[in-house]
Design an enzyme around this catalytic site. Structure first.
Site, PDB file in Angstrom:
ATOM      1  N   GLY A 292      -4.993   3.728  -6.362  1.00  0.00           N
ATOM      2  CA  GLY A 292      -5.775   4.706  -7.112  1.00  0.00           C
ATOM      3  C   GLY A 292      -5.827   6.080  -6.473  1.00  0.00           C
TER       4      GLY A 292
ATOM      5  N   THR B 273      -2.888   9.922   0.615  1.00  0.00           N
ATOM      6  CA  THR B 273      -2.128   8.682   0.442  1.00  0.00           C
ATOM      7  C   THR B 273      -2.521   7.677   1.537  1.00  0.00           C
ATOM      8  OG1 THR B 273       0.096   7.797   0.107  1.00  0.00           O
ATOM      9  CG2 THR B 273      -0.109   9.463   1.826  1.00  0.00           C
ATOM     10  N   GLY B 274      -2.397   6.401   1.225  1.00  0.00           N
ATOM     11  CA  GLY B 274      -2.582   5.350   2.221  1.00  0.00           C
ATOM     12  C   GLY B 274      -4.004   5.129   2.705  1.00  0.00           C
TER      13      GLY B 274
ATOM     14  N   GLU C 156       1.306   9.926  -6.433  1.00  0.00           N
ATOM     15  CA  GLU C 156       0.816   9.823  -7.810  1.00  0.00           C
ATOM     16  C   GLU C 156       0.022  11.056  -8.246  1.00  0.00           C
ATOM     17  OE1 GLU C 156      -1.132   5.951  -7.791  1.00  0.00           O
ATOM     18  OE2 GLU C 156       0.606   5.095  -8.809  1.00  0.00           O
TER      19      GLU C 156
ATOM     20  N   HIS D 192      -7.353   7.962 -11.495  1.00  0.00           N
ATOM     21  CA  HIS D 192      -6.309   6.959 -11.728  1.00  0.00           C
ATOM     22  C   HIS D 192      -6.711   5.677 -11.013  1.00  0.00           C
ATOM     23  CE1 HIS D 192      -2.747   4.626 -11.800  1.00  0.00           C
ATOM     24  NE2 HIS D 192      -2.494   4.805 -10.513  1.00  0.00           N
TER      25      HIS D 192
ATOM     26  N   HIS E 243      -6.426   0.933 -11.331  1.00  0.00           N
ATOM     27  CA  HIS E 243      -5.744  -0.240 -11.896  1.00  0.00           C
ATOM     28  C   HIS E 243      -6.795  -1.276 -12.321  1.00  0.00           C
ATOM     29  CE1 HIS E 243      -2.317   0.727  -8.757  1.00  0.00           C
ATOM     30  NE2 HIS E 243      -2.417   1.660  -9.668  1.00  0.00           N
TER      31      HIS E 243
ATOM     32  N   HIS F 199       1.373  -0.744 -15.005  1.00  0.00           N
ATOM     33  CA  HIS F 199       0.871  -0.019 -13.834  1.00  0.00           C
ATOM     34  C   HIS F 199      -0.664   0.078 -13.815  1.00  0.00           C
ATOM     35  CE1 HIS F 199       1.123   3.995 -11.364  1.00  0.00           C
ATOM     36  NE2 HIS F 199       0.209   3.166 -10.911  1.00  0.00           N
TER      37      HIS F 199
HETATM   38 ZN   LIG Z   1      -1.290   3.494  -9.458  1.00  0.00          ZN
END
Ligand SMILES: [Zn+2]
Length: 262
Positions: free
Chosen positions: A35, A51-52, A82, A101, A103, A164
């Protein structure tokens, strides 16, 4: 005359991203480091998640400031690949000031099945969310991802990313995040009624029209009209399949022709 939008401060944006990150993580809308979240703080600038890093364990110092072209302006960590989706939403839709964003499991199951969320069964979903189309599958991190969502950024409030997850946006971070919550809630209700009970009573055209007028009074002009057949912009599951079949037929034809012409 257009009303000047007042952006929140850098500090507020960074703190809000951490707060929303905790909610997204605690609600299991993401697992591990999945996300990303972003908030605009100027016409051409935004703060986003690195990120990460798990969205449940972030602090304001981890955030990354970027411009709409994707250049990093501030921060020690790298932005998520992303973030390209977020930038595209802002480029296509100047009204969007925040993007989430995630999931969420039920929503993502619909995205995996290629089923758009558009059945007019929930008044709240019609007002707050509208129709939610499925964008074509794209390899995560590539330029195909922002390209796949571009057609939906202006007219809708959310989009499913095939195989996704989901992307929501809003006029502020609360609206963007609530749309993610509403989306998962709506997907869950639709899964129970439509796919487990095999019965969902759809709202009538008159009832939908009333909800659309409530939505317009709230200043929301996006979300499409959830009456099957009226809004052709929506990419429905059968439509998606048709499109896939079409492209397969085209590829097969090309192969056959190549062999014949050899
Ligand atoms: Zn994603």
């Amino acid at each position: 005359m257009a009303v000047q939008y007042t952006y929140i401060s850098d500090r507020e944006a960074k703190e809000l991203i951490c707060e929303i990150g905790k909610r997204v993580y605690n609600k299991s809308f993401v697992a591990a480091n999945d996300g990303n979240i972003s908030i605009k703080v100027g016409d051409h600038e935004l703060w986003t998640t690195p990120t990460g890093v798990s969205k449940g364990f972030m602090n304001p110092e981890m955030m990354v400031k970027m411009d709409l072209s994707g250049n990093v302006l501030e921060g020690n960590l790298k932005p998520s690949s992303e973030v390209k989706m977020h930038l595209r939403v802002y480029q296509e839709n100047p009204e969007a000031k925040a993007v989430v964003h995630a999931h969420p499991p039920v929503t993502t199951s619909f995205a995996i099945a290629g089923i758009s969320l558009e059945k007019p069964v929930s008044p709240e979903a019609i007002v707050l969310l509208g129709k939610v189309p499925v964008a074509q599958y794209a390899t995560p991190g590539t330029q195909e991802v922002p390209d796949s969502i571009a057609p939906y950024c202006r007219d809708y409030n959310a989009v499913l990313l095939a195989n996704h997850g989901a992307l929501t946006w809003g006029r502020d971070i609360t609206e963007a995040y609530f749309r993610m919550e509403s989306l998962e809630h709506y997907a869950l209700m639709l899964m129970y009624s439509d796919h487990i009970m095999h019965k969902s009573n759809e709202l009538s055209t008159g009832q939908i029209a009333e909800l659309i007028s409530i939505r317009e009074k709230m200043g929301i002009k996006t979300g499409g009209i959830p009456v099957p057949g009226i809004d052709k912009k929506i990419r429905t599951a059968p439509g998606l399949q048709e499109e896939m079949i079409e492209s397969i037929v085209q590829k097969v034809t090309e192969e056959v022709l190549k062999n014949v012409l050899k």
